[in-house]
Design an enzyme around this catalytic site. Structure first.
Site, PDB file in Angstrom:
ATOM      1  N   SER B 151      14.412  -1.868  27.312  1.00 39.76           N
ATOM      2  CA  SER B 151      14.866  -2.199  28.660  1.00 39.76           C
ATOM      3  C   SER B 151      16.254  -2.847  28.617  1.00 39.76           C
ATOM      4  O   SER B 151      17.209  -2.215  28.171  1.00 39.76           O
ATOM      5  CB  SER B 151      13.816  -3.083  29.343  1.00 39.76           C
ATOM      6  OG  SER B 151      14.045  -3.142  30.734  1.00 39.76           O
ATOM      7  N   ASP B 228       6.721   4.635  34.392  1.00 46.68           N
ATOM      8  CA  ASP B 228       7.454   3.355  34.394  1.00 46.68           C
ATOM      9  C   ASP B 228       8.035   3.120  35.788  1.00 46.68           C
ATOM     10  O   ASP B 228       8.908   3.857  36.242  1.00 46.68           O
ATOM     11  CB  ASP B 228       8.556   3.468  33.338  1.00 46.68           C
ATOM     12  CG  ASP B 228       9.387   2.201  33.183  1.00 46.68           C
ATOM     13  OD1 ASP B 228       9.526   1.441  34.162  1.00 46.68           O
ATOM     14  OD2 ASP B 228       9.900   1.996  32.075  1.00 46.68           O
ATOM     15  N   HIS B 263       6.171   0.563  31.469  1.00 52.47           N
ATOM     16  CA  HIS B 263       7.307  -0.179  30.893  1.00 52.47           C
ATOM     17  C   HIS B 263       6.849  -1.242  29.889  1.00 52.47           C
ATOM     18  O   HIS B 263       7.669  -1.967  29.338  1.00 52.47           O
ATOM     19  CB  HIS B 263       8.049  -0.865  32.057  1.00 52.47           C
ATOM     20  CG  HIS B 263       9.464  -1.280  31.752  1.00 52.47           C
ATOM     21  ND1 HIS B 263      10.492  -0.371  31.623  1.00 52.47           N
ATOM     22  CD2 HIS B 263      10.043  -2.505  31.566  1.00 52.47           C
ATOM     23  CE1 HIS B 263      11.632  -1.017  31.374  1.00 52.47           C
ATOM     24  NE2 HIS B 263      11.376  -2.304  31.331  1.00 52.47           N
TER      25      HIS B 263
END
Lengths: 286, 286
Positions: B151, B228, B263
């Protein structure tokens, strides 16, 4: 018995489910989680390893930190994670300490007030939960189940296995409380859930139970870290379990002392592959 | 620069260390962790994969939930986990939101007050930290380093790699913020750390940086989960990075869309083996 699905997560090619239901055994809501490996179906149901968690935990800890799914996915093994106690009650003393009451059921059926109405975790784990799960998930094989656990959950796994010959195909434990009648954690729990009758405690003590095991090889794998402070503080006492096994002449019990490992999920995850493979072997997957 | 060892943990046959030091770059204490695989020594130093964590994280999250050590241990790869921001300061707005300030440095050198005195994470990660680590740990090989991240850390890994040709042998990212100039997270961070000059933002944007890459195959692996929510909300924009790669004719960039994955660390851990092996291959371990 209606199941509520709180989360569905894709991981290691399988499905990981967070579930909740109203338990008739504990008269409370109960949470649990399930990992269903890729390829499992009603025509090819997956064997199941039940994992019992330790003090202070919920099913989330091991599913986030244990990494059992990595290995189970490859082998086609499902995992079922019960919670460590009933939730949602507020009994006297239930939430006052981390080693008694909530998240510390010891997987026994309490016989003492005020716990006996709700703290019926032995019956819950051995009867209601599997009945519910195998009824709901036809992609799981109710004829092929093993059990494992960590610390208090290792105590749970060993004792439920020893009390119910044939119910599980194998047992394994990381750092189990192996002789709870003789350690502070067990004395506090058994005193609170059962009372002062120490003869009754023995029915929930792996070291006592194994002395009368007459059902062939035990198919047991146990790992203990030599750097585990609870081991050093004599809360676990695997040496007493080993001595009882030897005295009783019980076969197929492997106890390994792992140099320098502690009590944490760093220890559990390191040896997770061995424990998953131990179950998989006895469940016909290896 | 003196190192304080806060914990030493045995896991997967190696040593996992939690460390802290006083950083001259950030003028704050800085925390980081290191996994040293079994067999590493000054005569046989282990290559190193630097892993940059995402928003809200400390180095603890990935070391507890990422499962990278299982694979790194087998391959002889070390892991170095920097923190996600300086700690111990209390700048205006620093702790008000989870996507800016503490645990949200974006691995850049801030040029705007009041952040520029402390938020110098690009310099910290590329200079001070590796100098310290390779000076202290002779069992790590300073000539063989790769970088990866998740991320915001995926953004950090891609941009530090693209800005410093030759510093790292390969790069990989899980769900990276791949075009931060064009997403809300990046706009907030760059506005706060750099200011309104959007031309300056481009120096910290992987999609912009890759357009001028002239250093051969990129040796990049990227995974994104199709489930996600941040991907769906256009915070990640890997499709923009892919388009820029294609337009620039950059080779050896693998972007994979993983069906149904979210995620979380359930996603990171599932593909950890691939990312560790990607680094290991380019570091000469495979």
């Amino acid at each position: 018995m209606a199941l509520e699905t709180k989360a569905t997560i894709t991981t290691f090619g399988g499905r990981f489910l967070k579930l909740s239901h109203s338990s008739s055994t504990t008269s409370t809501p109960m949470n649990f989680t399930v990992f269903i490996p890729p390829g499992a179906s009603s025509s090819k149901p997956a064997p199941v390893l039940i994992y019992l968690s330790g003090l202070t935990c919920t099913p989330d800890n091991v599913t986030e930190k244990g990494f059992l799914h990595a290995h189970a996915s490859k082998l086609g093994l499902a995992l079922l994670y019960p919670d460590t106690s009933p939730r949602g009650t507020d009994l006297p003393g239930e939430h006052d300490s981390w080693d008694f009451g909530s998240a510390a059921s010891f997987y026994i059926d309490a016989t003492k007030e005020p716990y006996k109405k709700h703290y019926q975790m032995e019956s819950y784990v051995t009867k209601e939960l599997p009945e519910l799960v195998f009824s709901e998930f036809k992609e799981l094989d109710k004829t092929k189940v093993s059990i494992a656990g960590h610390s208090m959950g290792g105590h749970g796994a060993l004792t439920l296995y020893l009390k119910n010959p044939g119910m599980y195909k194998s047992v394994s434990a990381w750092a189990p409380i192996a002789n709870p009648s003789q350690c502070p954690w067990g004395e506090k729990a058994f005193g609170g859930y059962i009372g002062d009758d120490k003869a009754a405690w023995k029915k929930h003590d792996a070291t006592e139970l194994v002395k009368s095991w007459k059902n062939g090889p035990l198919k047991a794998l146990i790992d203990v870290g030599t750097g585990d402070n609870f081991y050093k503080q004599k809360q676990l006492l695997p040496e007493n379990f080993e001595a009882a096994v030897k005295e009783a002449g019980v076969e197929d019990v492997t106890v390994r002392y792992q140099d320098g490992y502690d009590h944490s999920y760093f220890f559990i995850s390191t040896f997770g592959e061995d424990h998953v493979k131990h179950a998989a072997k006895h469940l016909g997957l290896l």
